[in-house]
Design a protein around this motif. Sequence first.
Motif, PDB file in Angstrom:
ATOM      1  N   LYS A 253      50.549  81.490  47.616  1.00 17.23           N
ATOM      2  CA  LYS A 253      51.661  80.608  47.245  1.00 17.23           C
ATOM      3  C   LYS A 253      51.226  79.158  47.165  1.00 17.23           C
ATOM      4  O   LYS A 253      51.780  78.376  46.401  1.00 17.23           O
TER       5      LYS A 253
ATOM      6  N   GLU B 155      58.945  90.723  49.293  1.00 18.50           N
ATOM      7  CA  GLU B 155      59.508  89.401  49.565  1.00 18.50           C
ATOM      8  C   GLU B 155      58.411  88.364  49.830  1.00 18.50           C
ATOM      9  O   GLU B 155      58.620  87.183  49.660  1.00 18.50           O
ATOM     10  N   LYS B 156      57.257  88.857  50.212  1.00 15.29           N
ATOM     11  CA  LYS B 156      56.127  87.949  50.414  1.00 15.29           C
ATOM     12  C   LYS B 156      55.520  87.539  49.068  1.00 15.29           C
ATOM     13  O   LYS B 156      54.643  86.685  49.011  1.00 15.29           O
TER      14      LYS B 156
ATOM     15  N   ASP C 233      50.685  84.868  51.405  1.00 17.74           N
ATOM     16  CA  ASP C 233      51.161  83.555  51.853  1.00 17.74           C
ATOM     17  C   ASP C 233      50.237  82.458  51.345  1.00 17.74           C
ATOM     18  O   ASP C 233      50.675  81.414  50.907  1.00 17.74           O
TER      19      ASP C 233
ATOM     20  N   TRP D 213      46.864  96.096  51.946  1.00 16.18           N
ATOM     21  CA  TRP D 213      47.632  95.395  53.002  1.00 16.18           C
ATOM     22  C   TRP D 213      46.771  95.224  54.260  1.00 16.18           C
ATOM     23  O   TRP D 213      46.619  94.153  54.808  1.00 16.18           O
TER      24      TRP D 213
ATOM     25  N   PHE E 151      59.341  93.921  52.788  1.00 19.05           N
ATOM     26  CA  PHE E 151      58.626  92.777  53.346  1.00 19.05           C
ATOM     27  C   PHE E 151      57.504  92.327  52.403  1.00 19.05           C
ATOM     28  O   PHE E 151      57.378  91.141  52.090  1.00 19.05           O
TER      29      PHE E 151
ATOM     30  N   VAL F  98      49.123  90.594  53.502  1.00 16.39           N
ATOM     31  CA  VAL F  98      50.350  89.798  53.542  1.00 16.39           C
ATOM     32  C   VAL F  98      50.041  88.317  53.793  1.00 16.39           C
ATOM     33  O   VAL F  98      50.612  87.434  53.155  1.00 16.39           O
ATOM     34  N   GLU F  99      49.078  88.083  54.689  1.00  9.85           N
ATOM     35  CA  GLU F  99      48.672  86.689  54.932  1.00  9.85           C
ATOM     36  C   GLU F  99      48.035  86.101  53.670  1.00  9.85           C
ATOM     37  O   GLU F  99      48.209  84.927  53.355  1.00  9.85           O
TER      38      GLU F  99
END
Length: 234
Positions: free
Chosen positions: A72, A97-98, A69, A57, A94, A65-66
């Motif tokens: 995706k 869900e990412k 994103d 992380w 979190f 997390v980025e």
Amino acid sequence: MNLAAFKVHVVEDEIEIRELMSLHLSRQGYHVTESGSSEEALDKMKTHKFDLLILDWMLPGMSGVEFLDRLKTHSTQSRVLMVTAKSEPQDIVFGLEKGADDYLTKPFDPSVFLARVKVLLRRSGQQETVAQNIFDIDGLKINFDTYEVSLKGQPLHLTPSEYKLLAILIQHQGRVLTRDQLIERVQGEGISVTGRTVDTHIFGLRKKLAEWADHVDTIRGIGYRYKSDVNLPS
Ligand code: CA
């Protein structure tokens, strides 16, 4: 299943942890490669396909997390195991869900780490089976076309919400789904589910599944997952 066929990519900036994870994975026969940053991993993904990403992380530059994103926007089939020092339920929720498929908190036990990896890879290997419209494992059978569910040949009468929850958990087996993710997927088609009722529906579902109830695993404070590895009555 030929484990060596699986390509695992470790994205971790701390060299000692990265090498340790790579060592454990290599010993299992996986094909392991490494990146020290998200940017490096994204670059490698332009030319390489990975079955599983072990993603830290807290990374310098783009965080894990980025990175999720960013994933995706790629049409990647890679599963993601998030490894994090953050252990609060809200952080884990979190991350899930990412788009992470599972998470592991640091420090971790190598055997737990390898078990998580194995489950995620087995699931990616099972994709074709799951894509078929009949799920039939350990006596639990679901026909996704006819909405029929049976246990050891005996029909199981589920409410629409219970059916939907079970079907979604099975279609994502091994993966932890948060309450919000479940609500999002169950909602619609004449079904209204809220945070509180998810628990009630799961309770009802587990009751009907009887000895098979342990397959529906509660992740306290986070959500639920369908676990394929449980000791069933013989
Ligand atoms: Ca780090």
